[in-house]
Design a protein around this motif. Structure first.
Motif: not given
Lengths: 191, 179
Positions: A87-101, A118-127, B45-49
């Motif tokens: 239950g907890i992994t299925f939806p994100t798995l589908i979303i990730v595979v979809g986005v990946s495709h 831009g997202i990369g820079a903010s992910v660094i802040a999250l990390i 890109d994978v990390i950002a996504l």
């Protein structure tokens, strides 16, 4: 038998609902899990759930997923844990595979690349913010500060394998603590 | 045998993934470089996504890499093998965890593991910052990234802004700065 299957479906759907709405890591999921598991379904008492959260953080893996597995196991054993995990992994798995495709078609698009940068820079802040949150409780004296700095330096400058850094922390923690206890005992005997 | 490689790599990562998703990234990075599954640009890109989408960033990244290297089955294998170690632990010895957790040796071990994890997470941030060239050059591009980075950090820390909001804002800022 019918009741059991119904219970498994309920577990599955409970965690299915939680999964796709949580951004920014597992800790956001914990309050949602508490709401469903303690308040709505009365599967587990609050005290036990906070124990489960604590244990889930100290074993490997994502804390929200570990907690889901634990709750599922507590409510309906092996099948329950599998229902919760799915239950907890299925939806994100589908979303990730979809986005990946989709990403394979648009990865050369300039707008997509600009947004990802831009997202990369903010992910660094999250990390870094996560490092601060963990660090606040993990680094509280000179020894832990040194272990932290040595790990970082080993990774940055000597390309240490991350697995060995964790194993190193494990060994350092046990041996330093035992040494401290040993020294203390000897000191108190001699005085 | 790509499926076996995926299984073993992510199972191993799953065994050592203490300290949440961000600490897993260097482990994943190491496996990618070992097997040559992806370029650094792709992994960036994978990390950002993965950070942008719901769910655990570590497992999302595993799913991405599995899909990229071996399609749908690869995605399934990568994500399942990553959650397998905690699943087995909980099913087999879940009952004794409470006692295990309160034992002095466990507490001593975590006294050392936790600061090592902090090192790993900071390393993961630095490595990622290097790969998007946020901190290596002085240019308009890197200044823009630093600006987004600082803005997000302050918003997270002082305003407790939800990560999804900061990600949306930074995507917009990225488009404005770099398109």
């Amino acid at each position: 038998m019918k009741g059991k299957i119904k219970l498994l479906w309920t577990i599955f759907f409970t965690f299915l609902k939680i999964s796709p709405v949580t951004f920014g890591g597992g800790y956001a999921m914990l309050s949602l899990i508490e709401n469903e598991v303690v308040k709505k379904h009365n599967w587990i008492e609050e005290k036990e759930l906070s124990d489960i959260f604590a244990i889930s953080q100290s074993i490997p893996g994502a804390v929200a997923i570990n907690s889901a597995i634990f709750v599922g196991h507590r409510v309906a054993n092996l099948k329950g844990s599998l229902a919760a995990l799915t239950g907890i992994t299925f939806p994100t798995l589908i979303i990730v595979v979809g986005v990946s495709h989709a990403y394979s078609y648009i990865q050369d698009n300039r707008i997509v690349n600009a947004a990802l940068l831009g997202i990369g820079a903010s992910v660094i802040a999250l990390i870094l913010h996560a490092a601060y949150t963990v660090g606040r409780t993990a680094i509280h004296d000179r020894t832990t500060l040194i272990i932290g700095i040595l790990s970082l330096a080993g990774l940055l400058f000597f390309q240490f394998n991350p697995i060995w850094v964790i194993v190193g922390g494990f060994i350092a923690g046990i041996s330093i603590c035992k040494l401290k206890v040993f020294k203390k005992e000897r000191f108190s005997h001699s005085s | 045998m790509i499926y076996l490689q995926l299984f073993w790599s992510f199972f191993l990562i799953g065994c050592f993934s203490f300290g949440g998703g961000y600490a897993m990234l260097p482990l994943i990075d190491r496996q990618i470089t070992n097997y040559g599954w992806m370029t650094t640009k792709d992994f960036t890109d994978v990390i950002a996504l993965s950070g942008m989408l719901p769910g655990s960033i570590g497992i999302n990244a595993a799913t991405f890499i599995g899909y990229k290297t071996a399609g749908l089955l690869g995605a399934l294998i990568a994500s399942i093998s990553m959650v397998l170690p905690p699943l087995l632990l909980i099913i087999l010895i879940g009952k004794w965890f409470k006692r295990f957790q309160e034992s002095p040796t466990t507490i001593q071990a975590f006294y050392g593991i936790k600061p090592a994890i902090v090192g790993l997470i900071i390393y993961s941030a630095i490595k990622f910052a290097l790969s998007i060239e946020m901190i290596t050059s002085i240019s308009w591009a890197s200044t823009g990234l630093l600006f987004i980075f600082l803005f997000t950090l302050l918003a997270l820390h002082y305003r407790k802004v939800s990560p999804i909001i900061t990600i949306l804002i930074s995507a917009l800022a990225g488009i404005i700065f770099y398109y």
